[in-house]
Enzyme design. Structure first.
Site, PDB file in Angstrom:
ATOM      1  CE  LYS A  52      -9.284  33.551  45.644  1.00 32.86           C
ATOM      2  NZ  LYS A  52      -9.316  33.256  44.202  1.00 32.86           N
ATOM      3  CD  GLN A  96     -12.030  34.373  41.797  1.00 33.66           C
ATOM      4  OE1 GLN A  96     -11.155  34.787  42.539  1.00 33.66           O
ATOM      5  NE2 GLN A  96     -12.489  33.138  41.859  1.00 33.66           N
ATOM      6  CG  ASP A 119      -4.542  32.184  41.202  1.00 35.82           C
ATOM      7  OD1 ASP A 119      -4.595  31.841  42.400  1.00 35.82           O
ATOM      8  OD2 ASP A 119      -5.488  32.749  40.611  1.00 35.82           O
TER       9      ASP A 119
END
Ligand code: NAD
Length: 293
Positions: A52, A96, A119
């Site tokens: 990412k 994460q 997200d």
């Protein structure tokens, strides 16, 4: 049969984003900035998060990777989040997953400022998604919408069957495809582990989204001719012939289904590569929303 090429499509999207960032820079504006927090040393998570960060660099975004030790307390992580929430230089950030067992994942996701939650996991953003209000659509369902759109697959009035009801894939996918939107207006059936006679249901589907995590679950006999198949599953299956000792297998028995399908995503190279591109798209969206005034 047409392969829905996620690798190429995601490269196209990243190229489009890079052009936008170049134009922002030309106007002497700041670049979008994504931060990522990772707790612990899990190999797969580190690989994902590094990918990412690298993708950010490639499109010209600023990126910050915050690595915290496995022993980080919930309170310490909440403090890091509080700092990012008010940092004017950060447009969006992610934590994460999975987190170590001693940290309450839901509590952490709830602490992220919804306007920086690229997200799309904060309950406020999930609620907005359900109401078809502007939000951040989480990367996997967003990537699937984008693939269907770019390959001009008609969804309006089609019978869609989603297999799997997880919060990150199956549920949002079923909601989105039923909504009044460009890629939507479908008649959606959401199926799961308690569904009876699944093959009867999938055999009637014009489009199937398989997201259950069981390798090669969807067989040729379970689908009709000209079906469109989106295979979300990625399972590592031991394979001594591969250098790394495993291969990635989807939820669809690709060889059985490929000659019946009109379109199908390969695994790997289908849905997977789309997710990072959509995270970048959400970060750009966060940047524009924060710089509107
Ligand atoms: P999950 O494990 O959270 O949920 C699985 C779902 O499948 C459950 O809702 C369950 O009810 C359903 N299910 C299980 N057995 C079933 C059966 N026999 N018949 C019908 N439904 C059944 O799954 P998830 O997190 O949504 O992930 C699913 C798969 O997608 C996994 O392989 C995962 O690795 C993969 N995945 C890929 C991406 C990507 O970027 N490509 C992103 C997320 C998840």
């Amino acid at each position: 049969m047409i392969l829905l090429d996620g690798k190429k499509t995601s490269a196209d999207i990243k190229e489009e984003i890079a052009l936008e960032v170049a134009s922002l820079k030309q106007q002497e504006k700041k670049s979008p900035h994504l931060a990522a927090i990772i707790v612990g040393n899990d190999g797969a998570s580190l690989t994902y998060v590094n990918a990412k960060v690298k993708a950010c660099e490639r499109v010209g975004f600023e990126s910050t990777l915050i690595r915290l030790p496995e022993t980080t307390t919930e309170e310490e992580l909440l403090n890091e989040i509080a700092v990012l929430n008010v940092d004017k230089d950060i447009n969006g950030f992610i934590v994460q997953l999975p987190l170590p067992d001693h940290i309450d994942e839901q509590k952490i996701l709830m602490a992220i400022a919804p306007e920086k939650d690229v997200d799309g996991f904060h309950p406020m953003n999930v609620g907005k998604l359900a109401l078809n209000l502007p939000t951040f659509i989480s990367a996997t369902p967003y990537g699937i919408l984008e693939l269907l759109e770019r390959y001009q697959i008609e969804t309006s009035g089609k019978d869609v069957v989603v297999i799997g009801r997880s919060h990150i894939v199956g549920s949002p996918m079923s909601i989105l495809l039923a909504q009044k939107r460009t890629v939507g207006n479908a008649t959606v059936t959401l199926t799961h582990s308690r569904t009876k006679n699944l093959a009867e249901i999938t055999k009637k589907a014009d489009i199937i989204v398989a997201a259950l995590g069981i390798p090669e679950f969807l067989k040729g006999a379970m689908v009709k001719d000209d079906v469109v198949i989106i295979d979300v599953g990625i399972t590592r299956v031991a394979d001594a012939s591969k250098k790394r000792g495993f291969r990635l297998v989807g939820d669809v028995a690709f060889d059985e289904v490929k000659d019946k399908a009109s379109h199908i995503t390969p695994v790997p190279g289908g849905v997977g590569p789309m997710t990072i591109a959509m995270l970048l798209k959400n970060t750009l969206l966060a940047y524009y929303r924060q710089n509107e005034h």
